[in-house]
Scaffold this motif. Structure first.
Motif, PDB file in Angstrom:
ATOM      1  N   SER A 191      27.385  40.229  43.324  1.00 18.81           N
ATOM      2  CA  SER A 191      26.992  41.340  44.208  1.00 18.81           C
ATOM      3  C   SER A 191      28.070  41.615  45.246  1.00 18.81           C
ATOM      4  CB  SER A 191      25.669  41.023  44.914  1.00 18.81           C
ATOM      5  OG  SER A 191      24.652  40.820  43.989  1.00 18.81           O
ATOM      6  N   TRP A 192      28.628  40.547  45.816  1.00 20.96           N
ATOM      7  CA  TRP A 192      29.663  40.701  46.838  1.00 20.96           C
ATOM      8  C   TRP A 192      30.917  41.350  46.257  1.00 20.96           C
ATOM      9  CZ3 TRP A 192      34.209  37.437  47.403  1.00 20.96           C
ATOM     10  CH2 TRP A 192      34.944  37.720  48.557  1.00 20.96           C
ATOM     11  N   THR A 193      31.349  40.889  45.084  1.00 20.24           N
ATOM     12  CA  THR A 193      32.559  41.461  44.500  1.00 20.24           C
ATOM     13  C   THR A 193      32.332  42.896  44.032  1.00 20.24           C
ATOM     14  OG1 THR A 193      32.040  40.398  42.389  1.00 20.24           O
ATOM     15  CG2 THR A 193      33.592  39.255  43.833  1.00 20.24           C
ATOM     16  N   LEU A 194      31.182  43.170  43.427  1.00 21.52           N
ATOM     17  CA  LEU A 194      30.905  44.548  43.011  1.00 21.52           C
ATOM     18  C   LEU A 194      30.781  45.474  44.216  1.00 21.52           C
ATOM     19  CD1 LEU A 194      28.443  44.057  40.018  1.00 21.52           C
ATOM     20  CD2 LEU A 194      30.852  44.756  39.955  1.00 21.52           C
ATOM     21  N   ASN A 195      30.199  44.986  45.300  1.00 22.86           N
ATOM     22  CA  ASN A 195      30.140  45.780  46.526  1.00 22.86           C
ATOM     23  C   ASN A 195      31.562  46.103  47.005  1.00 22.86           C
ATOM     24  OD1 ASN A 195      28.803  46.956  48.891  1.00 22.86           O
ATOM     25  ND2 ASN A 195      29.722  45.231  49.980  1.00 22.86           N
ATOM     26  N   GLY A 196      32.436  45.104  46.989  1.00 22.12           N
ATOM     27  CA  GLY A 196      33.814  45.332  47.406  1.00 22.12           C
ATOM     28  C   GLY A 196      34.540  46.309  46.498  1.00 22.12           C
ATOM     29  N   ILE A 197      34.344  46.168  45.193  1.00 21.47           N
ATOM     30  CA  ILE A 197      34.987  47.082  44.240  1.00 21.47           C
ATOM     31  C   ILE A 197      34.461  48.502  44.441  1.00 21.47           C
ATOM     32  CG2 ILE A 197      35.146  47.663  41.784  1.00 21.47           C
ATOM     33  CD1 ILE A 197      35.149  44.589  41.246  1.00 21.47           C
TER      34      ILE A 197
END
Length: 187
Positions: A71-77
């Motif tokens: 979730s954190w990485t997809l939010n950043g992307i």
């Protein structure tokens, strides 16, 4: 508590350091900062996915961590690419973080005897890490108030944390036997 060996720890730490340097570049409006941030988020997503897949025994807490990291990485992307629906990822991050904190919390950072056996060098590095985190927090708050030295203070904080991460990466061979305070233990 059994000690588990983490795979891909060094590449993940390097990816996090690249992410922090990309964020520092973005603060200073340097070119290619969004590309560095995007590459770092993608690397973290892929490396953590491989790490999770290769883990032999998976417990509920492992799935919670997977949801939190994905979730954190997809939010950043999504934020770098300026795509919608980042609120969904932020809600998933919050729920998974609260679940992780309730289940594992600060025990994640303790050794199996629940006693920290730190050398003076480790105490100094941990103190530097705290100073770096505080510099980022104070710099962010001062930036909201449009203070003069807010951005340099945040930059110093990010640089200290990147140095802390890279210190662990490049000194890993030397510290393997003595450094077990930051290893992952399953409850």
């Amino acid at each position: 508590m059994p000690h588990t060996t983490k795979i891909l720890k060094t590449p993940l730490r390097i990816s996090i350091a690249v992410l922090l340097l990309g964020m520092l570049s973005r603060i200073f409006h340097w070119p290619h900062a969004p590309k560095a941030i995007l590459v770092a988020f993608i690397a973290i997503l892929v490396l953590y996915g491989i790490r999770f897949y290769r883990k032999h025994t998976k417990e509920f807490i492992d799935y919670v961590k997977l949801v939190m990291v994905v979730s954190w990485t997809l939010n950043g992307i999504f934020r770098v690419l300026d795509l919608p629906f980042t609120l969904l990822f932020q809600i998933l991050i919050a729920i998974s973080f609260i679940t992780w904190f309730i289940m594992e919390g600060t025990a994640y950072f303790l050794d199996e005897d629940r006693r920290a056996k730190n050398s003076m060098a480790r105490v100094i590095w941990n103190f530097a890490m705290v100073i770096g985190a505080l510099a980022i927090i104070v710099g962010s708050l001062l930036n909201i108030l449009n203070e003069t030295y807010a951005i340099p203070l945040m930059a110093v904080g990010i640089a200290i944390i990147v140095a802390y991460i890279l210190k662990d990466v490049f000194a890993a061979g030397k510290n393997e036997k003595e450094d077990q305070g930051n290893e992952e233990y399953q409850l």
